[in-house]
Enzyme design. Structure first.
Site, PDB file in Angstrom:
ATOM      1  N   THR A 134       0.815  -1.216   0.000  1.00 21.95           N
ATOM      2  CA  THR A 134       0.000   0.000   0.000  1.00 21.95           C
ATOM      3  C   THR A 134       0.848   1.266   0.000  1.00 21.95           C
ATOM      4  O   THR A 134       1.990   1.253   0.489  1.00 21.95           O
ATOM      5  CB  THR A 134      -0.902  -0.015   1.261  1.00 21.95           C
ATOM      6  OG1 THR A 134      -1.516   1.252   1.411  1.00 21.95           O
ATOM      7  CG2 THR A 134      -0.099  -0.294   2.529  1.00 21.95           C
ATOM      8  N   ASP A 135       0.264   2.360  -0.471  1.00 22.76           N
ATOM      9  CA  ASP A 135       0.971   3.648  -0.404  1.00 22.76           C
ATOM     10  C   ASP A 135       1.072   4.181   1.027  1.00 22.76           C
ATOM     11  O   ASP A 135       1.825   5.115   1.298  1.00 22.76           O
ATOM     12  CB  ASP A 135       0.300   4.694  -1.317  1.00 22.76           C
ATOM     13  CG  ASP A 135      -1.154   5.003  -0.955  1.00 22.76           C
ATOM     14  OD1 ASP A 135      -1.697   4.378  -0.021  1.00 22.76           O
ATOM     15  OD2 ASP A 135      -1.745   5.888  -1.605  1.00 22.76           O
ATOM     16  N   GLU A 136       0.272   3.598   1.949  1.00 25.13           N
ATOM     17  CA  GLU A 136       0.267   4.119   3.325  1.00 25.13           C
ATOM     18  C   GLU A 136       1.610   3.928   4.027  1.00 25.13           C
ATOM     19  O   GLU A 136       1.871   4.568   5.048  1.00 25.13           O
ATOM     20  CB  GLU A 136      -0.848   3.455   4.141  1.00 25.13           C
ATOM     21  CG  GLU A 136      -2.211   3.713   3.546  1.00 25.13           C
ATOM     22  CD  GLU A 136      -3.364   3.523   4.519  1.00 25.13           C
ATOM     23  OE1 GLU A 136      -3.127   3.345   5.716  1.00 25.13           O
ATOM     24  OE2 GLU A 136      -4.516   3.557   4.056  1.00 25.13           O
ATOM     25  N   TYR A 159      -1.917  -0.547  10.992  1.00 23.71           N
ATOM     26  CA  TYR A 159      -2.053  -1.203   9.673  1.00 23.71           C
ATOM     27  C   TYR A 159      -0.853  -0.899   8.793  1.00 23.71           C
ATOM     28  O   TYR A 159      -0.195  -1.810   8.278  1.00 23.71           O
ATOM     29  CB  TYR A 159      -3.345  -0.749   8.979  1.00 23.71           C
ATOM     30  CG  TYR A 159      -3.363  -1.057   7.490  1.00 23.71           C
ATOM     31  CD1 TYR A 159      -3.416  -2.367   7.026  1.00 23.71           C
ATOM     32  CD2 TYR A 159      -3.293  -0.019   6.540  1.00 23.71           C
ATOM     33  CE1 TYR A 159      -3.406  -2.649   5.661  1.00 23.71           C
ATOM     34  CE2 TYR A 159      -3.288  -0.294   5.176  1.00 23.71           C
ATOM     35  CZ  TYR A 159      -3.340  -1.612   4.739  1.00 23.71           C
ATOM     36  OH  TYR A 159      -3.318  -1.896   3.390  1.00 23.71           O
ATOM     37  N   LYS A 163       2.159  -3.354   7.287  1.00 27.90           N
ATOM     38  CA  LYS A 163       2.443  -3.528   5.861  1.00 27.90           C
ATOM     39  C   LYS A 163       3.894  -3.127   5.556  1.00 27.90           C
ATOM     40  O   LYS A 163       4.582  -3.790   4.780  1.00 27.90           O
ATOM     41  CB  LYS A 163       1.475  -2.690   5.013  1.00 27.90           C
ATOM     42  CG  LYS A 163       0.038  -3.173   5.001  1.00 27.90           C
ATOM     43  CD  LYS A 163      -0.184  -4.549   4.396  1.00 27.90           C
ATOM     44  CE  LYS A 163       0.001  -4.592   2.892  1.00 27.90           C
ATOM     45  NZ  LYS A 163      -0.354  -5.913   2.328  1.00 27.90           N
TER      46      LYS A 163
HETATM   47  P1  NAD Z   1      -9.726  -7.228   1.980  1.00 31.29           P
HETATM   48  O1  NAD Z   1      -9.768  -6.956   3.442  1.00 31.29           O
HETATM   49  O2  NAD Z   1     -10.932  -6.947   1.159  1.00 31.29           O
HETATM   50  O3  NAD Z   1      -9.387  -8.771   1.734  1.00 31.29           O
HETATM   51  C1  NAD Z   1      -8.384  -9.440   2.447  1.00 31.29           C
HETATM   52  C2  NAD Z   1      -8.524 -10.930   2.186  1.00 31.29           C
HETATM   53  O4  NAD Z   1      -7.476 -11.598   2.914  1.00 31.29           O
HETATM   54  C3  NAD Z   1      -9.856 -11.521   2.665  1.00 31.29           C
HETATM   55  O5  NAD Z   1     -10.370 -12.411   1.696  1.00 31.29           O
HETATM   56  C4  NAD Z   1      -9.479 -12.268   3.922  1.00 31.29           C
HETATM   57  O6  NAD Z   1     -10.305 -13.387   4.192  1.00 31.29           O
HETATM   58  C5  NAD Z   1      -8.046 -12.687   3.628  1.00 31.29           C
HETATM   59  N1  NAD Z   1      -7.257 -12.892   4.855  1.00 31.29           N
HETATM   60  C6  NAD Z   1      -7.153 -12.048   5.915  1.00 31.29           C
HETATM   61  N2  NAD Z   1      -6.375 -12.612   6.869  1.00 31.29           N
HETATM   62  C7  NAD Z   1      -5.964 -13.810   6.377  1.00 31.29           C
HETATM   63  C8  NAD Z   1      -5.150 -14.846   6.883  1.00 31.29           C
HETATM   64  N3  NAD Z   1      -4.581 -14.760   8.115  1.00 31.29           N
HETATM   65  N4  NAD Z   1      -4.921 -15.930   6.115  1.00 31.29           N
HETATM   66  C9  NAD Z   1      -5.484 -16.035   4.876  1.00 31.29           C
HETATM   67  N5  NAD Z   1      -6.301 -15.096   4.371  1.00 31.29           N
HETATM   68  C10 NAD Z   1      -6.535 -14.006   5.103  1.00 31.29           C
HETATM   69  O7  NAD Z   1      -8.459  -6.471   1.435  1.00 31.29           O
HETATM   70  P2  NAD Z   1      -8.233  -5.712   0.050  1.00 31.29           P
HETATM   71  O8  NAD Z   1      -8.721  -4.334   0.184  1.00 31.29           O
HETATM   72  O9  NAD Z   1      -8.695  -6.571  -1.047  1.00 31.29           O
HETATM   73  O10 NAD Z   1      -6.634  -5.641   0.047  1.00 31.29           O
HETATM   74  C11 NAD Z   1      -5.857  -6.700  -0.500  1.00 31.29           C
HETATM   75  C12 NAD Z   1      -4.397  -6.349  -0.382  1.00 31.29           C
HETATM   76  O11 NAD Z   1      -4.120  -5.142  -1.089  1.00 31.29           O
HETATM   77  C13 NAD Z   1      -3.915  -6.111   1.047  1.00 31.29           C
HETATM   78  O12 NAD Z   1      -2.638  -6.649   1.177  1.00 31.29           O
HETATM   79  C14 NAD Z   1      -3.898  -4.597   1.177  1.00 31.29           C
HETATM   80  O13 NAD Z   1      -2.930  -4.191   2.116  1.00 31.29           O
HETATM   81  C15 NAD Z   1      -3.519  -4.186  -0.221  1.00 31.29           C
HETATM   82  N6  NAD Z   1      -4.006  -2.869  -0.656  1.00 31.29           N
HETATM   83  C16 NAD Z   1      -5.322  -2.533  -0.534  1.00 31.29           C
HETATM   84  C17 NAD Z   1      -5.769  -1.308  -1.011  1.00 31.29           C
HETATM   85  C18 NAD Z   1      -7.220  -0.887  -0.925  1.00 31.29           C
HETATM   86  O14 NAD Z   1      -7.537   0.261  -1.238  1.00 31.29           O
HETATM   87  N7  NAD Z   1      -8.131  -1.750  -0.548  1.00 31.29           N
HETATM   88  C19 NAD Z   1      -4.851  -0.412  -1.582  1.00 31.29           C
HETATM   89  C20 NAD Z   1      -3.506  -0.786  -1.671  1.00 31.29           C
HETATM   90  C21 NAD Z   1      -3.105  -2.027  -1.216  1.00 31.29           C
HETATM   91  O1  DAU Z   2      -4.152   4.007   0.484  1.00 33.78           O
HETATM   92  C1  DAU Z   2      -4.353   2.631   0.387  1.00 33.78           C
HETATM   93  C2  DAU Z   2      -5.204   2.161   1.548  1.00 33.78           C
HETATM   94  O2  DAU Z   2      -6.515   2.652   1.312  1.00 33.78           O
HETATM   95  C3  DAU Z   2      -5.213   0.646   1.708  1.00 33.78           C
HETATM   96  O3  DAU Z   2      -3.927   0.208   2.022  1.00 33.78           O
HETATM   97  C4  DAU Z   2      -6.179   0.230   2.817  1.00 33.78           C
HETATM   98  O4  DAU Z   2      -6.244  -1.176   2.889  1.00 33.78           O
HETATM   99  C5  DAU Z   2      -7.552   0.787   2.490  1.00 33.78           C
HETATM  100  O5  DAU Z   2      -8.442   0.489   3.536  1.00 33.78           O
HETATM  101  C6  DAU Z   2      -7.488   2.303   2.277  1.00 33.78           C
HETATM  102  O6  DAU Z   2      -7.210   2.993   3.526  1.00 33.78           O
HETATM  103  P1  DAU Z   2      -7.960   4.342   3.941  1.00 33.78           P
HETATM  104  O7  DAU Z   2      -7.910   4.462   5.410  1.00 33.78           O
HETATM  105  O8  DAU Z   2      -7.501   5.477   3.120  1.00 33.78           O
HETATM  106  O9  DAU Z   2      -9.463   3.966   3.433  1.00 33.78           O
HETATM  107  P2  DAU Z   2     -10.909   4.165   4.115  1.00 33.78           P
HETATM  108  O10 DAU Z   2     -11.913   3.822   3.076  1.00 33.78           O
HETATM  109  O11 DAU Z   2     -11.011   3.525   5.450  1.00 33.78           O
HETATM  110  O12 DAU Z   2     -10.959   5.751   4.344  1.00 33.78           O
HETATM  111  C7  DAU Z   2     -10.812   6.661   3.262  1.00 33.78           C
HETATM  112  C8  DAU Z   2     -10.843   8.064   3.832  1.00 33.78           C
HETATM  113  O13 DAU Z   2     -12.168   8.335   4.341  1.00 33.78           O
HETATM  114  C9  DAU Z   2      -9.918   8.278   5.019  1.00 33.78           C
HETATM  115  O14 DAU Z   2      -9.423   9.608   4.989  1.00 33.78           O
HETATM  116  C10 DAU Z   2     -10.831   8.102   6.234  1.00 33.78           C
HETATM  117  C11 DAU Z   2     -12.151   8.634   5.741  1.00 33.78           C
HETATM  118  N1  DAU Z   2     -13.367   8.006   6.326  1.00 33.78           N
HETATM  119  C12 DAU Z   2     -13.460   6.662   6.325  1.00 33.78           C
HETATM  120  C13 DAU Z   2     -14.565   6.021   6.836  1.00 33.78           C
HETATM  121  C14 DAU Z   2     -14.667   4.516   6.855  1.00 33.78           C
HETATM  122  C15 DAU Z   2     -14.401   8.803   6.796  1.00 33.78           C
HETATM  123  O15 DAU Z   2     -14.320  10.057   6.771  1.00 33.78           O
HETATM  124  N2  DAU Z   2     -15.503   8.181   7.305  1.00 33.78           N
HETATM  125  C16 DAU Z   2     -15.629   6.819   7.364  1.00 33.78           C
HETATM  126  O16 DAU Z   2     -16.669   6.316   7.862  1.00 33.78           O
END
Ligand code: NAD
Ligand code: DAU
Length: 351
Positions: A134-136, A159, A163
């Protein structure tokens, strides 16, 4: 049938993972795809209903924190490539309960690295361990500037720290043991099948039910949003053509302040529901800020464009419209994932 590759994709039942699995099954029938997922609250096999009978697909329910199980999966399926997405992924949950993030994101990743090392020995031809991150990990930006691959790590939530830790370990296995790795760091994804704890699906679901739309702090926190299928396409490109040991940033070039994004979602969802456009904006409610909330993320994805010729294809207007439409049309999916534990989580988080 002998497959050209046996690819272990972890977290394939989750949001991004399910799009990656679908893309690989369709695009690479000569690769066997082994989807390993523990099916936590975030994992849902319904996300893959349309492809679960594909000849080149296997699902394995295992937990990556189980070291022995990872060794067995590598042996049983002769795994020669890994695309590792399984993770605890929600920042708010990491603030409430960091430990599961440490276990899955750090220990789980090391278990996979160890299994790869053990089974691949020093024969790395045709092997690749792709870690999806992730970019975080780069921390928080002010009003200007972008994260590049050279930006120093500065994770600030449990988190992002977990990562970042896993990224360091993946690189350490490359430098120390020669493991052929590649890492990508992506910005916020949006689109179908995202669990409604994340901002966009949570807001669409609440608009539909006329519930308050919780905006943390002043609402001016900024994220760079990427259509999830564009992320899956980038993963495919990096998996096939990225260089060993390299890192690639992936971004949407699509920055939004949260409040502006939520207002647009209100208007688009109103239109789709046949309500007066703008009427849902009255549901916007400013709530207590997230602890340690990162102000702004923005990705510079020049390297990926110049070296591997990848660019996002879906613009925000179209992507947000498709997303709102998907959640409204997939009522059963939304109801299934928001029943039970979701209600408890929501109460604890937002009451
Ligand atoms: P998600 O939470 O939707 O899915 C995670 C999946 O991993 C689920 O299917 C869950 O069952 C599985 N999982 C969790 N713990 C596990 C374990 N101990 N063993 C096996 N499986 C397990 O997540 P996502 O949003 O699809 O993110 C996927 C990946 O991409 C992550 O590594 C996340 O850090 C990264 N990522 C997400 C975003 C985003 O915006 N969602 C952005 C950048 C990177
Ligand atoms: O940047 C990549 C990341 O983006 C991934 O690595 C993470 O897995 C993914 O969850 C996401 O993280 P964020 O914290 O940015 O996403 P989230 O959707 O939780 O929140 C987006 C923005 O909105 C953040 O500034 C927090 C704000 N927010 C979020 C929720 C859930 C609100 O203001 N209200 C809310 O109820």
């Amino acid at each position: 049938m002998a497959f050209k590759k046996n690819i272990l994709i972890t977290g394939g039942a989750g949001f991004i993972g399910s799009h990656v699995i679908r893309l690989f099954l369709e695009k690479h029938p000569d690769f066997r795809i082994v989807n390993l997922d523990a099916l936590t609250y975030a994992g849902n096999l319904e996300n893959l209903k349309d492809v679960e009978n594909a000849d080149n697909y296997v699902f394995v329910k295992e937990d990556i924190t189980d070291a022995e199980a990872m060794q067995n999966v590598f042996r049983d399926y002769q795994i020669d490539n890994v695309i590792h997405l399984a993770a605890e992924s929600h920042v708010d949950r990491s603030i409430a309960n960091p430990m599961s993030f440490i276990m899955t994101n750090i220990i789980g990743t090391v278990n996979l690295l160890n299994a790869a090392r053990h089974h691949w020995k020093d024969d790395f031809a045709g092997k690749r361990f792709y870690h999806v991150s992730t970019d975080e990990v780069y921390g928080s930006l002010g009003e200007t500037g972008f994260f590049t691959e050279e930006t120093s790590y500065d994770p600030r939530s449990p988190y992002s720290s977990s990562k970042a830790s896993s990224d360091h370990l993946v690189r350490a296995y490359h430098h120390t043991y020669g493991l052929p790795i590649v890492i990508s760091n992506c910005s916020n994804n949006y689109g179908p099948n995202q669990f409604p704890e994340k901002l966009i699906p949570l807001v669409i679901n609440n608009i539909k039910h006329n519930k308050p739309l919780p905006i943390y702090g002043d609402g001016k926190y900024t994220r760079d949003w990427l259509w999830v299928k564009d992320h899956a396409a980038a993963i495919d490109v990096i998996f096939r053509t990225g260089k060993d040991g390299e890192t690639y940033n992936i971004g949407g070039n699509n920055e939004w302040k949260n409040i502006d994004l939520v207002e647009v979602l209100c208007d688009k969802t109103d239109a789709l529901l046949g309500r007066e456009v703008g009427s849902s904006r009255k549901l916007i409610t400013f709530v207590k800020d997230r602890a340690g909330h990162d102000r702004r993320y923005a990705i510079d994805a020049t390297k990926l464009k110049e070296e591997l010729n990848w660019e996002p294809t879906v613009q925000a207007d179209e992507g947000l419209e498709m997303t709102a439409k998907w959640y409204l049309e997939n009522e059963e999916w939304l109801e299934n994932v928001t029943s039970g534990n979701y209600q408890k989580y929501y109460e604890e988080m937002y009451s």
